[in-house]
Scaffold this motif. Structure first.
Motif, PDB file in Angstrom:
ATOM      1  N   GLY A   1       0.813  -1.215   0.000  1.00 30.82           N
ATOM      2  CA  GLY A   1       0.000   0.000   0.000  1.00 30.82           C
ATOM      3  C   GLY A   1       0.844   1.261   0.000  1.00 30.82           C
ATOM      4  O   GLY A   1       0.556   2.215  -0.725  1.00 30.82           O
TER       5      GLY A   1
ATOM      6  N   THR B   1       2.628   1.623  -3.544  1.00 26.38           N
ATOM      7  CA  THR B   1       1.733   2.060  -4.613  1.00 26.38           C
ATOM      8  C   THR B   1       1.194   3.465  -4.361  1.00 26.38           C
ATOM      9  O   THR B   1       0.952   4.214  -5.297  1.00 26.38           O
ATOM     10  CB  THR B   1       0.562   1.076  -4.822  1.00 26.38           C
ATOM     11  OG1 THR B   1      -0.131   0.908  -3.596  1.00 26.38           O
ATOM     12  CG2 THR B   1       1.047  -0.254  -5.329  1.00 26.38           C
TER      13      THR B   1
ATOM     14  N   GLY C   1     -10.029   3.762 -10.694  1.00 23.14           N
ATOM     15  CA  GLY C   1      -9.670   2.476 -10.107  1.00 23.14           C
ATOM     16  C   GLY C   1      -9.302   2.593  -8.639  1.00 23.14           C
ATOM     17  O   GLY C   1      -9.732   1.775  -7.810  1.00 23.14           O
ATOM     18  N   LEU C   2      -8.517   3.609  -8.299  1.00 23.59           N
ATOM     19  CA  LEU C   2      -8.140   3.810  -6.892  1.00 23.59           C
ATOM     20  C   LEU C   2      -9.364   4.123  -6.037  1.00 23.59           C
ATOM     21  O   LEU C   2      -9.463   3.661  -4.896  1.00 23.59           O
ATOM     22  CB  LEU C   2      -7.110   4.942  -6.787  1.00 23.59           C
ATOM     23  CG  LEU C   2      -5.735   4.646  -7.358  1.00 23.59           C
ATOM     24  CD1 LEU C   2      -4.919   5.925  -7.500  1.00 23.59           C
ATOM     25  CD2 LEU C   2      -4.994   3.616  -6.508  1.00 23.59           C
TER      26      LEU C   2
ATOM     27  N   TRP D   1     -11.057   0.997  -5.235  1.00 23.11           N
ATOM     28  CA  TRP D   1     -10.335   0.296  -4.164  1.00 23.11           C
ATOM     29  C   TRP D   1     -10.705   0.857  -2.800  1.00 23.11           C
ATOM     30  O   TRP D   1     -10.856   0.113  -1.824  1.00 23.11           O
ATOM     31  CB  TRP D   1      -8.829   0.381  -4.375  1.00 23.11           C
ATOM     32  CG  TRP D   1      -8.283  -0.716  -5.216  1.00 23.11           C
ATOM     33  CD1 TRP D   1      -7.733  -0.610  -6.450  1.00 23.11           C
ATOM     34  CD2 TRP D   1      -8.225  -2.122  -4.887  1.00 23.11           C
ATOM     35  NE1 TRP D   1      -7.352  -1.844  -6.917  1.00 23.11           N
ATOM     36  CE2 TRP D   1      -7.638  -2.790  -5.969  1.00 23.11           C
ATOM     37  CE3 TRP D   1      -8.623  -2.866  -3.778  1.00 23.11           C
ATOM     38  CZ2 TRP D   1      -7.434  -4.161  -5.986  1.00 23.11           C
ATOM     39  CZ3 TRP D   1      -8.420  -4.236  -3.788  1.00 23.11           C
ATOM     40  CH2 TRP D   1      -7.838  -4.865  -4.881  1.00 23.11           C
TER      41      TRP D   1
ATOM     42  N   TYR E   1     -14.079  -0.503  -2.012  1.00 21.73           N
ATOM     43  CA  TYR E   1     -13.912  -1.910  -1.633  1.00 21.73           C
ATOM     44  C   TYR E   1     -13.387  -2.026  -0.202  1.00 21.73           C
ATOM     45  O   TYR E   1     -13.882  -2.841   0.591  1.00 21.73           O
ATOM     46  CB  TYR E   1     -12.952  -2.588  -2.619  1.00 21.73           C
ATOM     47  CG  TYR E   1     -12.614  -4.017  -2.267  1.00 21.73           C
ATOM     48  CD1 TYR E   1     -13.479  -5.052  -2.572  1.00 21.73           C
ATOM     49  CD2 TYR E   1     -11.410  -4.328  -1.629  1.00 21.73           C
ATOM     50  CE1 TYR E   1     -13.171  -6.369  -2.256  1.00 21.73           C
ATOM     51  CE2 TYR E   1     -11.088  -5.641  -1.309  1.00 21.73           C
ATOM     52  CZ  TYR E   1     -11.969  -6.648  -1.624  1.00 21.73           C
ATOM     53  OH  TYR E   1     -11.661  -7.943  -1.303  1.00 21.73           O
ATOM     54  N   GLY E   2     -12.397  -1.209   0.127  1.00 16.30           N
ATOM     55  CA  GLY E   2     -11.848  -1.222   1.487  1.00 16.30           C
ATOM     56  C   GLY E   2     -12.882  -0.870   2.538  1.00 16.30           C
ATOM     57  O   GLY E   2     -12.923  -1.457   3.617  1.00 16.30           O
TER      58      GLY E   2
ATOM     59  N   ILE F   1      -6.280  -0.761   3.189  1.00 12.96           N
ATOM     60  CA  ILE F   1      -6.738  -0.538   1.810  1.00 12.96           C
ATOM     61  C   ILE F   1      -7.347   0.854   1.683  1.00 12.96           C
ATOM     62  O   ILE F   1      -7.070   1.583   0.729  1.00 12.96           O
ATOM     63  CB  ILE F   1      -7.752  -1.623   1.384  1.00 12.96           C
ATOM     64  CG1 ILE F   1      -7.065  -2.982   1.295  1.00 12.96           C
ATOM     65  CG2 ILE F   1      -8.408  -1.265   0.052  1.00 12.96           C
ATOM     66  CD1 ILE F   1      -8.000  -4.142   1.044  1.00 12.96           C
TER      67      ILE F   1
ATOM     68  N   ASN G   1      -5.108   3.730  -0.498  1.00 10.91           N
ATOM     69  CA  ASN G   1      -5.737   4.128  -1.753  1.00 10.91           C
ATOM     70  C   ASN G   1      -6.331   5.534  -1.686  1.00 10.91           C
ATOM     71  O   ASN G   1      -6.337   6.243  -2.688  1.00 10.91           O
ATOM     72  CB  ASN G   1      -6.770   3.093  -2.180  1.00 10.91           C
ATOM     73  CG  ASN G   1      -6.110   1.842  -2.692  1.00 10.91           C
ATOM     74  OD1 ASN G   1      -5.517   1.831  -3.757  1.00 10.91           O
ATOM     75  ND2 ASN G   1      -6.152   0.781  -1.902  1.00 10.91           N
TER      76      ASN G   1
END
Length: 86
Positions: free
Chosen positions: A11, A14, A45-46, A49, A52-53, A61, A65
């Motif tokens: 993490g 990135t 996309g980030l 994420w 999603y986190g 996450i 992100n």
């Protein structure tokens, strides 16, 4: 290796990966070689994420992100500011 450590290291790496590009853009005031489409796809996309986190209640996450989204939004702002085509 502990999976939490692996996730945190991934993490962090990135999340900071675009900082050198951001610094270069700020110094040179040149965004000629940056793709707007790539930035928009990356930010999308980030952001997914992050969502999603949140759904999985995974703080590493979410945090990594979210930071990456902020860095790339900053790059997008500078792109719009310095782009000579607009």
């Amino acid at each position: 290796m502990n999976e939490n450590i692996l996730g945190i290291v991934a993490g962090v790496l990135t999340s900071v990966s675009m900082i050198p590009q951001l610094v270069k853009v700020i110094k040179e005031k040149n965004v000629e070689d940056i793709s707007l489409v790539m930035l928009l796809i990356l930010i999308s996309g980030l952001s997914l994420w992050v969502w999603y986190g949140v759904m999985k209640n995974e703080l590493p996450i979410i945090l990594s992100n979210s930071f990456a989204v902020l860095v790339n939004l900053s790059l997008l702002i500078y792109y719009l500011k310095f782009n000579k085509k607009t």
